[in-house]
Design an enzyme around this catalytic site. Structure first.
Site, mmCIF file in Angstrom:
data_model
loop_
_atom_site.group_PDB
_atom_site.id
_atom_site.type_symbol
_atom_site.label_atom_id
_atom_site.label_comp_id
_atom_site.label_asym_id
_atom_site.label_seq_id
_atom_site.Cartn_x
_atom_site.Cartn_y
_atom_site.Cartn_z
ATOM 1 N N GLU A 148 69.807 33.630 30.638
ATOM 2 C CA GLU A 148 69.157 32.997 29.778
ATOM 3 C C GLU A 148 70.219 31.970 28.927
ATOM 4 O O GLU A 148 70.138 30.831 28.806
ATOM 5 C CB GLU A 148 68.699 33.673 28.600
ATOM 6 C CG GLU A 148 67.618 34.725 29.172
ATOM 7 C CD GLU A 148 66.284 33.741 29.533
ATOM 8 O OE1 GLU A 148 66.050 32.808 28.991
ATOM 9 O OE2 GLU A 148 65.882 33.910 30.604
ATOM 10 N N TRP A 204 46.733 11.197 30.153
ATOM 11 C CA TRP A 204 46.655 11.878 28.885
ATOM 12 C C TRP A 204 45.495 11.639 27.884
ATOM 13 O O TRP A 204 45.125 10.459 27.623
ATOM 14 C CB TRP A 204 48.091 11.772 28.147
ATOM 15 C CG TRP A 204 49.323 12.320 28.939
ATOM 16 C CD1 TRP A 204 50.305 11.531 29.397
ATOM 17 C CD2 TRP A 204 49.648 13.469 29.080
ATOM 18 N NE1 TRP A 204 51.230 12.076 30.073
ATOM 19 C CE2 TRP A 204 51.019 13.213 30.097
ATOM 20 C CE3 TRP A 204 49.198 14.709 29.092
ATOM 21 C CZ2 TRP A 204 51.601 14.659 30.360
ATOM 22 C CZ3 TRP A 204 49.782 15.869 29.298
ATOM 23 C CH2 TRP A 204 51.150 15.753 30.272
ATOM 24 N N ASN A 240 60.494 32.593 22.289
ATOM 25 C CA ASN A 240 60.506 31.788 23.502
ATOM 26 C C ASN A 240 59.313 32.076 24.268
ATOM 27 O O ASN A 240 58.568 31.186 24.866
ATOM 28 C CB ASN A 240 61.689 32.359 24.474
ATOM 29 C CG ASN A 240 61.447 31.811 25.778
ATOM 30 O OD1 ASN A 240 61.554 30.574 25.931
ATOM 31 N ND2 ASN A 240 61.595 32.354 26.962
ATOM 32 N N TRP A 251 53.406 15.569 26.763
ATOM 33 C CA TRP A 251 54.484 16.746 26.463
ATOM 34 C C TRP A 251 55.407 16.375 25.139
ATOM 35 O O TRP A 251 55.849 16.770 24.407
ATOM 36 C CB TRP A 251 55.053 17.392 27.528
ATOM 37 C CG TRP A 251 55.658 16.322 28.439
ATOM 38 C CD1 TRP A 251 55.258 15.538 29.455
ATOM 39 C CD2 TRP A 251 57.325 15.717 28.026
ATOM 40 N NE1 TRP A 251 56.258 14.832 30.177
ATOM 41 C CE2 TRP A 251 57.569 14.733 29.078
ATOM 42 C CE3 TRP A 251 58.106 16.013 27.372
ATOM 43 C CZ2 TRP A 251 58.628 14.067 29.352
ATOM 44 C CZ3 TRP A 251 59.312 15.345 27.360
ATOM 45 C CH2 TRP A 251 59.452 14.510 28.181
ATOM 46 N N TRP A 265 60.428 21.573 27.820
ATOM 47 C CA TRP A 265 58.909 21.141 27.605
ATOM 48 C C TRP A 265 58.613 20.472 29.012
ATOM 49 O O TRP A 265 57.485 20.527 29.522
ATOM 50 C CB TRP A 265 58.950 19.828 26.722
ATOM 51 C CG TRP A 265 58.870 20.398 25.462
ATOM 52 C CD1 TRP A 265 59.569 20.841 24.239
ATOM 53 C CD2 TRP A 265 57.351 20.573 24.990
ATOM 54 N NE1 TRP A 265 58.731 21.239 23.315
ATOM 55 C CE2 TRP A 265 57.552 21.209 23.403
ATOM 56 C CE3 TRP A 265 55.886 20.423 25.417
ATOM 57 C CZ2 TRP A 265 56.336 21.411 22.789
ATOM 58 C CZ3 TRP A 265 54.900 20.809 24.576
ATOM 59 C CH2 TRP A 265 55.066 21.393 23.309
HETATM 60 P P1 FAD Z 1 68.172 34.798 23.503
HETATM 61 O O1 FAD Z 1 67.085 35.332 24.479
HETATM 62 O O2 FAD Z 1 68.771 35.750 22.809
HETATM 63 O O3 FAD Z 1 69.018 33.842 24.655
HETATM 64 C C1 FAD Z 1 70.434 33.493 24.409
HETATM 65 C C2 FAD Z 1 70.812 32.150 24.300
HETATM 66 O O4 FAD Z 1 70.287 31.478 25.585
HETATM 67 C C3 FAD Z 1 69.647 31.333 23.352
HETATM 68 O O5 FAD Z 1 70.203 31.480 21.876
HETATM 69 C C4 FAD Z 1 69.849 29.896 23.954
HETATM 70 O O6 FAD Z 1 70.832 29.224 23.511
HETATM 71 C C5 FAD Z 1 69.722 30.181 25.515
HETATM 72 N N1 FAD Z 1 68.581 30.219 25.901
HETATM 73 C C6 FAD Z 1 67.692 31.251 26.039
HETATM 74 N N2 FAD Z 1 66.423 30.738 26.819
HETATM 75 C C7 FAD Z 1 66.834 29.357 27.057
HETATM 76 C C8 FAD Z 1 66.062 28.650 27.790
HETATM 77 N N3 FAD Z 1 64.637 28.658 28.267
HETATM 78 N N4 FAD Z 1 66.352 27.215 27.752
HETATM 79 C C9 FAD Z 1 67.512 26.948 27.133
HETATM 80 N N5 FAD Z 1 68.404 27.712 26.759
HETATM 81 C C10 FAD Z 1 67.895 29.054 26.594
HETATM 82 N N6 FAD Z 1 66.139 26.611 23.083
HETATM 83 C C11 FAD Z 1 66.801 25.914 21.954
HETATM 84 O O7 FAD Z 1 68.125 26.255 22.075
HETATM 85 N N7 FAD Z 1 66.617 24.568 21.759
HETATM 86 C C12 FAD Z 1 65.362 23.994 21.974
HETATM 87 O O8 FAD Z 1 64.922 22.952 21.327
HETATM 88 C C13 FAD Z 1 64.402 24.464 22.837
HETATM 89 N N8 FAD Z 1 63.053 24.136 22.975
HETATM 90 C C14 FAD Z 1 62.557 24.937 23.631
HETATM 91 C C15 FAD Z 1 61.022 24.501 23.859
HETATM 92 C C16 FAD Z 1 59.951 24.985 24.676
HETATM 93 C C17 FAD Z 1 58.617 24.462 24.847
HETATM 94 C C18 FAD Z 1 60.553 26.354 25.342
HETATM 95 C C19 FAD Z 1 59.620 26.971 26.364
HETATM 96 C C20 FAD Z 1 61.842 26.665 25.028
HETATM 97 C C21 FAD Z 1 62.635 26.186 24.307
HETATM 98 N N9 FAD Z 1 64.033 26.691 23.995
HETATM 99 C C22 FAD Z 1 64.701 25.985 23.143
HETATM 100 C C23 FAD Z 1 64.529 27.837 24.807
HETATM 101 C C24 FAD Z 1 64.266 29.211 24.141
HETATM 102 O O9 FAD Z 1 62.958 29.388 23.672
HETATM 103 C C25 FAD Z 1 65.305 29.400 22.947
HETATM 104 O O10 FAD Z 1 66.649 29.022 23.236
HETATM 105 C C26 FAD Z 1 65.236 30.813 22.494
HETATM 106 O O11 FAD Z 1 63.802 31.169 22.021
HETATM 107 C C27 FAD Z 1 66.297 31.345 21.451
HETATM 108 O O12 FAD Z 1 66.150 32.587 21.167
HETATM 109 P P2 FAD Z 1 67.262 33.580 21.158
HETATM 110 O O13 FAD Z 1 68.575 32.770 20.517
HETATM 111 O O14 FAD Z 1 66.832 34.837 20.414
HETATM 112 O O15 FAD Z 1 67.388 33.569 22.670
#
Ligand code: FAD
Length: 446
Positions: free
Chosen positions: A254, A285, A323, A341, A364
């Site tokens: 992740e 759209w 997430n 989107w 997105w």
């Molecule tokens: P953890 O599960 O603890 O993961 C650790 C770190 O890994 C996160 O802090 C993050 O930096 C990175 N990470 C995890 N999943 C993703 C992922 N799918 N994509 C990129 N990095 C990831 N994340 C953002 O940081 N900024 C955003 O603007 C953002 N927009 C999102 C929009 C959508 C529609 C979706 C589906 C996901 C988005 N995410 C975004 C990814 C993800 O949802 C978040 O990073 C995550 O929920 C953060 O929570 P955490 O730190 O507890 O994650």
């Protein structure tokens, strides 16, 4: 030799290669420039302004403790740095490299005066490439390619001393930037502590036991909640990597998504505004008054789908959303409401404390199926079965109090269970009808 240290999304002292390099050359002038009205730059969203205020305050304090200072200026970054070099006699600027297109433009304009360091990724995105030298477009292939660069380097310590210049340039006052919301102050539910100290505390106590399963359960604190700290660079990804264990593979995968998304925007700088697959430019759209009304209902958490509404309200109240629920709410907007989107991306950009150009755009477009990595417009998430699968009802009860009294069976779809409370909206559209409409729209893509 005095040098400037240009800080952006790297608001930390630990593992900061630009800071380390600058201290080795002599006196350092750390500077943060608020430059979000520059042409092409994405203005920092409301929720992140709140975070930025507190993060800069914490960083300023940390520099003071080191007998140094954080200089704050507002204006065009290139012009401000140029003027500061003249004013202070600084011979160079040190900075960590960033991949947002507006930062890359500013870095180019500074030319040889700027000394760039890698530090915000597990490996520099431009070095993790396919056999033909391009950026990866599919995450699984990227992860394989990244293996050659792992483990990331050991994090650098905080420099022992940071030499001060003989004379400090003037600094603006953080409070004059008015980054905090006032009328109204909507930040009451922001239960966060911005700043490096909290990020360090979180990685020191990182508990990834059961992460593989718990990360999908929105009612549980099953993820690290490091995303805003990582976005603002209050902690480096390699420090996070080394804080996790070799068996925490899912978590590390992740974490590596951040690197992947910056590789995508390196190859396609306008990914935040343009479909990765140009064919989707022809997708019909919805627009007009009814679509605008539906968009508003989605933003406010009044769609009649409890799991969607819970997520949108969590976002509004806390600046963060789980997430799994980000995926459900994004899919609902795009497929069920057939709204572009980019509308959702913009709303997230304004409301998320972790809003990140690459992460937001790539996720997105991934959900939409308009991106480079998957052609999935026809894959439509069913919000009700997602809700039943990932929430026993506690998450909905927390964020949608109107439904708190419903049974576990009824809470996911109160309308179908015949117990819709008076103060809860019926569904904007039924699942089957929405699905058929989306599939029909998808067939029109040429
Ligand atoms: P953890 O599960 O603890 O993961 C650790 C770190 O890994 C996160 O802090 C993050 O930096 C990175 N990470 C995890 N999943 C993703 C992922 N799918 N994509 C990129 N990095 C990831 N994340 C953002 O940081 N900024 C955003 O603007 C953002 N927009 C999102 C929009 C959508 C529609 C979706 C589906 C996901 C988005 N995410 C975004 C990814 C993800 O949802 C978040 O990073 C995550 O929920 C953060 O929570 P955490 O730190 O507890 O994650």
């Amino acid at each position: 030799m005095t040098t400037l240290l240009w800080l952006r999304q790297d608001l930390r002292l630990h593992d900061h290669p630009a800071l380390t390099a600058a201290t080795q050359e002599g006196p350092v002038i750390p500077v943060y420039i608020l430059d979000d009205d520059a042409p092409g730059a994405w203005r920092i969203g409301g929720a992140q302004r709140w975070w930025l205020h507190h993060s800069l305050a914490a960083l300023g304090h940390a520099y003071t403790k080191k007998h140094s200072r954080l200089i704050l200026r507002r204006g065009d970054a290139v012009a401000t740095l140029t003027a500061l070099m003249e004013e202070t006699g600084a011979t160079a600027i040190h900075a960590i490299r960033h991949y947002e297109p507006w930062w890359r433009k500013a870095e180019d304009a500074l030319g040889e005066r700027l000394c760039l360091h890698d530090g915000n990724h597990l490996a520099p995105p431009e070095r993790v490439t396919t056999g033909s030298g391009g950026q990866f477009r599919i995450y699984s292939a990227f992860w394989k390619g990244l293996q050659a660069h792992l483990p990331p380097e050991t994090p650098l310590p905080v420099p022992h001393t940071i030499a001060a210049p003989e004379r400090w340039p003037s600094s603006e006052s953080l409070t004059d930037w008015h980054l905090l919301p006032t009328k109204p102050d909507w930040s009451g539910g922001f239960d966060w502590t911005p700043g490096e100290a909290e990020a360090q505390r979180k990685i020191a106590t990182l508990d990834l036991d059961g992460y593989d399963d718990r990360r999908n359960m929105p009612s549980q604190e099953g993820t690290s909640r490091l995303s805003p700290h990582l976005h603002f660079g209050e902690v480096s990804p390699r420090a996070v990597w080394h804080a996790s264990g070799a068996h925490d593979v899912t978590f590390r995968k992740e974490l590596a998504w951040r690197d992947f998304t910056d590789g995508v925007v390196l190859a396609m700088p306008d990914y935040g505004r343009k479909n990765g697959r140009a064919a989707y430019d022809t997708l019909p759209w919805r627009s007009g008054a009814a679509a605008r009304r539906d968009l508003r209902a989605w933003q406010r958490g009044r769609t009649g789908y409890p799991i969607v509404d819970a997520g949108m309200r969590q976002l509004w109240r806390t600046g963060w959303m789980h997430n799994r629920v980000r995926m459900i709410t994004a899919s609902f907007l795009i497929k069920h409401l057939l709204i572009d989107w980019r509308e959702g991306e913009r709303w997230f950009w304004d409301c998320l404390i972790d809003a990140d150009y690459g992460n937001n755009a790539v996720n997105w477009q991934w959900v939409a199926g308009t991106g480079v990595d998957a052609n999935m417009f026809g894959r439509i998430m069913a919000p009700l079965s997602q809700s039943e699968k990932f929430d026993a009802g506690d998450y909905i009860r927390e964020w949608v109090p109107e439904l708190a009294g419903l049974s576990d069976d009824a809470i996911h779809d109160p309308e179908a269970a015949g117990c819709l409370p008076k103060d809860y909206a019926p569904k904007l559209i039924g699942h089957r009808e929405a699905r058929e409409r989306a599939l029909a729209a998808g067939r029109k893509v040429r």
